[in-house]
Scaffold this motif. Sequence first.
Motif, mmCIF file in Angstrom:
data_model
loop_
_atom_site.group_PDB
_atom_site.id
_atom_site.type_symbol
_atom_site.label_atom_id
_atom_site.label_comp_id
_atom_site.label_asym_id
_atom_site.label_seq_id
_atom_site.Cartn_x
_atom_site.Cartn_y
_atom_site.Cartn_z
ATOM 1 N N MET A 1 -0.523 8.542 9.472
ATOM 2 C CA MET A 1 -1.528 8.073 8.542
ATOM 3 C C MET A 1 -2.351 6.996 9.237
ATOM 4 S SD MET A 1 -1.049 6.322 4.780
ATOM 5 C CE MET A 1 -0.453 7.838 4.113
ATOM 6 N N ASN A 2 -3.642 7.195 9.212
ATOM 7 C CA ASN A 2 -4.554 6.196 9.754
ATOM 8 C C ASN A 2 -5.047 5.342 8.595
ATOM 9 O OD1 ASN A 2 -4.542 7.394 12.410
ATOM 10 N ND2 ASN A 2 -5.719 9.042 11.497
ATOM 11 N N LEU A 3 -4.849 4.045 8.698
ATOM 12 C CA LEU A 3 -5.137 3.138 7.589
ATOM 13 C C LEU A 3 -6.226 2.142 7.963
ATOM 14 C CD1 LEU A 3 -4.396 1.880 4.811
ATOM 15 C CD2 LEU A 3 -2.601 0.603 6.012
ATOM 16 N N GLN A 4 -7.170 1.966 7.072
ATOM 17 C CA GLN A 4 -8.208 0.940 7.240
ATOM 18 C C GLN A 4 -8.382 0.222 5.910
ATOM 19 O OE1 GLN A 4 -11.955 2.249 8.876
ATOM 20 N NE2 GLN A 4 -13.006 0.426 8.152
ATOM 21 N N VAL A 5 -8.162 -1.089 5.919
ATOM 22 C CA VAL A 5 -8.312 -1.916 4.723
ATOM 23 C C VAL A 5 -9.555 -2.769 4.880
ATOM 24 C CG1 VAL A 5 -7.254 -3.685 3.264
ATOM 25 C CG2 VAL A 5 -5.813 -1.966 4.372
ATOM 26 N N ASN A 6 -10.419 -2.715 3.894
ATOM 27 C CA ASN A 6 -11.672 -3.463 3.934
ATOM 28 C C ASN A 6 -11.642 -4.565 2.885
ATOM 29 O OD1 ASN A 6 -13.216 -1.750 5.867
ATOM 30 N ND2 ASN A 6 -12.712 -0.217 4.342
ATOM 31 N N SER A 7 -11.067 -5.692 3.252
ATOM 32 C CA SER A 7 -10.963 -6.828 2.339
ATOM 33 C C SER A 7 -11.515 -8.067 3.035
ATOM 34 C CB SER A 7 -9.498 -7.056 1.955
ATOM 35 O OG SER A 7 -9.369 -8.189 1.132
ATOM 36 N N ARG A 8 -12.115 -8.946 2.270
ATOM 37 C CA ARG A 8 -12.644 -10.188 2.857
ATOM 38 C C ARG A 8 -11.537 -11.144 3.273
ATOM 39 N NH1 ARG A 8 -17.281 -11.786 -1.445
ATOM 40 N NH2 ARG A 8 -18.218 -9.738 -1.570
ATOM 41 N N SER A 9 -10.432 -11.109 2.560
ATOM 42 C CA SER A 9 -9.329 -12.020 2.813
ATOM 43 C C SER A 9 -8.372 -11.433 3.847
ATOM 44 C CB SER A 9 -8.568 -12.281 1.507
ATOM 45 O OG SER A 9 -7.313 -12.847 1.776
ATOM 46 N N LYS A 10 -8.166 -12.165 4.940
ATOM 47 C CA LYS A 10 -7.255 -11.705 5.985
ATOM 48 C C LYS A 10 -5.831 -11.592 5.443
ATOM 49 C CE LYS A 10 -5.753 -12.635 10.701
ATOM 50 N NZ LYS A 10 -5.941 -11.317 11.247
ATOM 51 N N GLY A 28 7.981 9.060 3.284
ATOM 52 C CA GLY A 28 8.030 10.061 4.342
ATOM 53 C C GLY A 28 6.681 10.656 4.713
ATOM 54 N N ILE A 29 5.615 9.895 4.481
ATOM 55 C CA ILE A 29 4.273 10.407 4.780
ATOM 56 C C ILE A 29 3.565 9.581 5.857
ATOM 57 C CG2 ILE A 29 3.927 11.544 2.554
ATOM 58 C CD1 ILE A 29 2.320 9.050 1.674
ATOM 59 N N ASN A 30 4.283 8.697 6.505
ATOM 60 C CA ASN A 30 3.670 7.800 7.491
ATOM 61 C C ASN A 30 3.107 8.540 8.703
ATOM 62 O OD1 ASN A 30 6.546 8.166 7.857
ATOM 63 N ND2 ASN A 30 6.397 6.783 9.601
#
Length: 120
Positions: A1-10, A28-30
């Motif tokens: 799974m490729n993950l991208q989080v777009n949040s202002r707060s680190k 089991g989906i990683n």
Amino acid sequence: MNLQVNSRSKERTVLIEKTITFYAKYLGINKADVNLFVFPCKSMRTKEKRLGCINNSPWGLILSIDNKLHVHRLISVLAHEMIHIYQYITIGKMSHSESFEKWNDVFLEYGMEIKDYDEL
């Protein structure tokens, strides 16, 4: 799974990344070949009457989540949405059916109720 989080707060980004990574491994989906984009949304609870949702796009799955959730609720809503992602990857559709209830029962064993957050 490729993950991208777009949040202002680190700090919030790290919390979301680590929580989703944990749930993906637990479910089991990683290693699934899927892109997941996470967007905290302003006023989602009041405007859309929900705390989180998953949408499919040509680029991958988009997880939108209310940006004002307290940590405990955020973790619970992420679990709820990750069950939907599990459903999408394993059976090709997302619902609050038996496959959802199965995982809800598992999470209840750990004291976490994964209720239907679409009904506020």
